[in-house]
Enzyme design. Sequence first.
Site, PDB file in Angstrom:
ATOM      1  N   ASP A  78      23.890  35.046  23.555  1.00  0.00           N
ATOM      2  CA  ASP A  78      24.273  33.611  23.883  1.00  0.00           C
ATOM      3  C   ASP A  78      23.256  32.965  24.863  1.00  0.00           C
ATOM      4  OD1 ASP A  78      26.375  34.421  22.292  1.00  0.00           O
ATOM      5  OD2 ASP A  78      27.595  34.970  24.064  1.00  0.00           O
ATOM      6  N   ASN A  94      29.109  40.389  14.678  1.00  0.00           N
ATOM      7  CA  ASN A  94      29.708  40.495  16.178  1.00  0.00           C
ATOM      8  C   ASN A  94      29.106  39.619  16.992  1.00  0.00           C
ATOM      9  OD1 ASN A  94      27.369  42.063  15.698  1.00  0.00           O
ATOM     10  ND2 ASN A  94      27.734  43.174  17.819  1.00  0.00           N
ATOM     11  N   HIS A 124      25.570  32.448  16.598  1.00  0.00           N
ATOM     12  CA  HIS A 124      24.559  31.407  17.065  1.00  0.00           C
ATOM     13  C   HIS A 124      25.214  30.230  16.777  1.00  0.00           C
ATOM     14  CE1 HIS A 124      21.149  33.924  17.307  1.00  0.00           C
ATOM     15  NE2 HIS A 124      20.901  34.038  16.034  1.00  0.00           N
ATOM     16  N   PRO A 134      36.636  32.760  26.623  1.00  0.00           N
ATOM     17  CA  PRO A 134      35.751  32.254  27.729  1.00  0.00           C
ATOM     18  C   PRO A 134      34.771  33.207  27.825  1.00  0.00           C
ATOM     19  CG  PRO A 134      37.973  32.546  28.476  1.00  0.00           C
ATOM     20  CD  PRO A 134      37.863  32.914  26.918  1.00  0.00           C
TER      21      PRO A 134
HETATM   22  P1  GDP Z   1      22.648  32.413  20.857  1.00  0.00           P
HETATM   23  O1  GDP Z   1      23.930  33.695  20.531  1.00  0.00           O
HETATM   24  O2  GDP Z   1      21.680  33.138  21.625  1.00  0.00           O
HETATM   25  O3  GDP Z   1      22.186  32.024  19.608  1.00  0.00           O
HETATM   26  O4  GDP Z   1      23.446  31.430  21.830  1.00  0.00           O
HETATM   27  P2  GDP Z   1      24.745  30.683  21.512  1.00  0.00           P
HETATM   28  O5  GDP Z   1      24.610  29.702  20.261  1.00  0.00           O
HETATM   29  O6  GDP Z   1      25.773  31.689  21.096  1.00  0.00           O
HETATM   30  O7  GDP Z   1      25.219  30.086  22.632  1.00  0.00           O
HETATM   31  C1  GDP Z   1      24.321  28.974  23.262  1.00  0.00           C
HETATM   32  C2  GDP Z   1      24.976  27.810  23.757  1.00  0.00           C
HETATM   33  O8  GDP Z   1      24.500  26.823  24.108  1.00  0.00           O
HETATM   34  C3  GDP Z   1      25.412  26.983  22.190  1.00  0.00           C
HETATM   35  O9  GDP Z   1      26.793  26.352  22.535  1.00  0.00           O
HETATM   36  C4  GDP Z   1      24.297  25.919  21.962  1.00  0.00           C
HETATM   37  O10 GDP Z   1      24.411  24.856  21.081  1.00  0.00           O
HETATM   38  C5  GDP Z   1      23.960  25.696  23.552  1.00  0.00           C
HETATM   39  N1  GDP Z   1      22.610  25.154  23.830  1.00  0.00           N
HETATM   40  C6  GDP Z   1      21.450  25.972  23.496  1.00  0.00           C
HETATM   41  N2  GDP Z   1      20.550  25.134  24.095  1.00  0.00           N
HETATM   42  C7  GDP Z   1      21.057  24.327  24.952  1.00  0.00           C
HETATM   43  C8  GDP Z   1      20.459  23.375  25.837  1.00  0.00           C
HETATM   44  O11 GDP Z   1      19.125  23.199  26.197  1.00  0.00           O
HETATM   45  N3  GDP Z   1      21.368  22.535  26.398  1.00  0.00           N
HETATM   46  C9  GDP Z   1      22.920  22.428  26.145  1.00  0.00           C
HETATM   47  N4  GDP Z   1      23.545  21.904  26.802  1.00  0.00           N
HETATM   48  N5  GDP Z   1      23.234  23.466  25.250  1.00  0.00           N
HETATM   49  C10 GDP Z   1      22.281  24.220  24.618  1.00  0.00           C
HETATM   50 MG    MG Z   2      25.900  33.584  20.547  1.00  0.00          MG
END
Ligand code: GDP
Ligand code: MG
Length: 431
Positions: free
Chosen positions: A12, A37, A40, A306
Amino acid sequence: MVKAVVGANWGDEGKGKITDMLSEDADIVIRFQGGANAGHTIVNEYGKFALHTMPSGVFHSHIMNVIGNGVAFDIEKFLNELDDITSKGVPAPNILVSDRVQVLMPYHVLFDTLEEARLAGKSFGSTKSGIAPFYSDKYAKIGWQINEFFQDDDVLKEKIASIAAIKDTLLTDLYHTEPLDQEALLAWIKAQRERIAPFLGNVSLYLNEAIKNNKTILLEGQLGTMKDPDHGIYPMVTSSSPLAAYGAIGAGIPPYEIKQIVVVTKAYSSAVGAGEFVSEIFGEEADLLRNNGGDGGEYGATTGRPRRVGWYDCVASKYGCRLQGCTDVALTVLDALGYLDEIPVCVAYELDGEETTEFPVTKDLARCKPVLKKFKGWKCDIRGIKNFEELPQEAQDYVNFIEQAIGYPVTMVSNGPSRSDIIYRKSPLKN
Ligand code: GDP
Ligand code: MG
């Protein structure tokens, strides 16, 4: 050229957003490990999407989206996700699924659920997507490569019966439940193979040609180094390697073709599931960070639960980048810290009275205490800024410090959830 986008931490980190962004210049995006599981989150002109099985290139019609052999392939979730995105107006994506990918069977989900219930309070915090039973079976050589589905009934029945001989003992004796329904399983296999047949192909051959033709290929990792079965916080890890190196195996390409390894790390920490997390915070301080974090708070893309949160962990991230073979760091979600007067960073661990910046083995992690250094907050909204030099000095200092502490070049800073919220930065650690 092959590039990997992978995580330094517990997952995440914002890999989906970075992959989606880098996809604009890519020809192929590949999932090479893991299954449904983890998720993104991608925000773009079509809306906000939580992808679990689809490669992040599905929003670009010029991209071939590949499911590599290393994935735990959940056919039903894959098809549902495809329906979901096309129903929201996304043009039907190009998809190629490896004919060597293994299929996540309905009984894998069943076993995951039963085992989590049996372990009760001592569970791994699995998302019950069947991932651990799937990979156990793969390496026990009782898994199903998708090509095996396309065989005569007699062959299928024989394999089902031999698997049931093992599974039924566990189902009845350990979990006190019903044995497998072999007829239903055969019917399921035959139904699934019809639906998935149009997507299957020889992925390694396809990629071999693509590499020869100088295509830009993105390997998209799931989770992060902390969840690697060898180098992570075993046993609170996932069951396939999220390391860039595994991309070579899970996609079927030569390891030396991976030229760029973009390691994504978030400007604070978050984790889901159980396991050591030295810089974790609790109570009101954590609630504030959780609600300010990510895009609308740090809540799981798969489960909605959470996420655990904490301060940026330089020790874990330095290790995480090293094991990934980092060439570029993408530091994400910097904008979310704008509410803080002071921003603590975990710069070292204290272990048995001594400070260390080297990530210890799991048995010692539980005794580690975070050594925190506080930075002055910038107290403003930094979204929309395009140049590093235009960030408030406090935000620049924060990024510069993290770069020096982890020792890898921060070449991208993400200051918002959408594709365009990105600052390319010239790093002193990269010429
Ligand atoms: P992943 O599993 O690594 O792809 O990450 P996730 O998508 O599960 O979680 C990252 C969260 O941060 C998501 O809600 C994204 O939309 C959000 N996100 C990613 N980059 C940024 C950023 O630079 N700023 C903010 N505020 N949110 C971001
Ligand atoms: Mg994720």
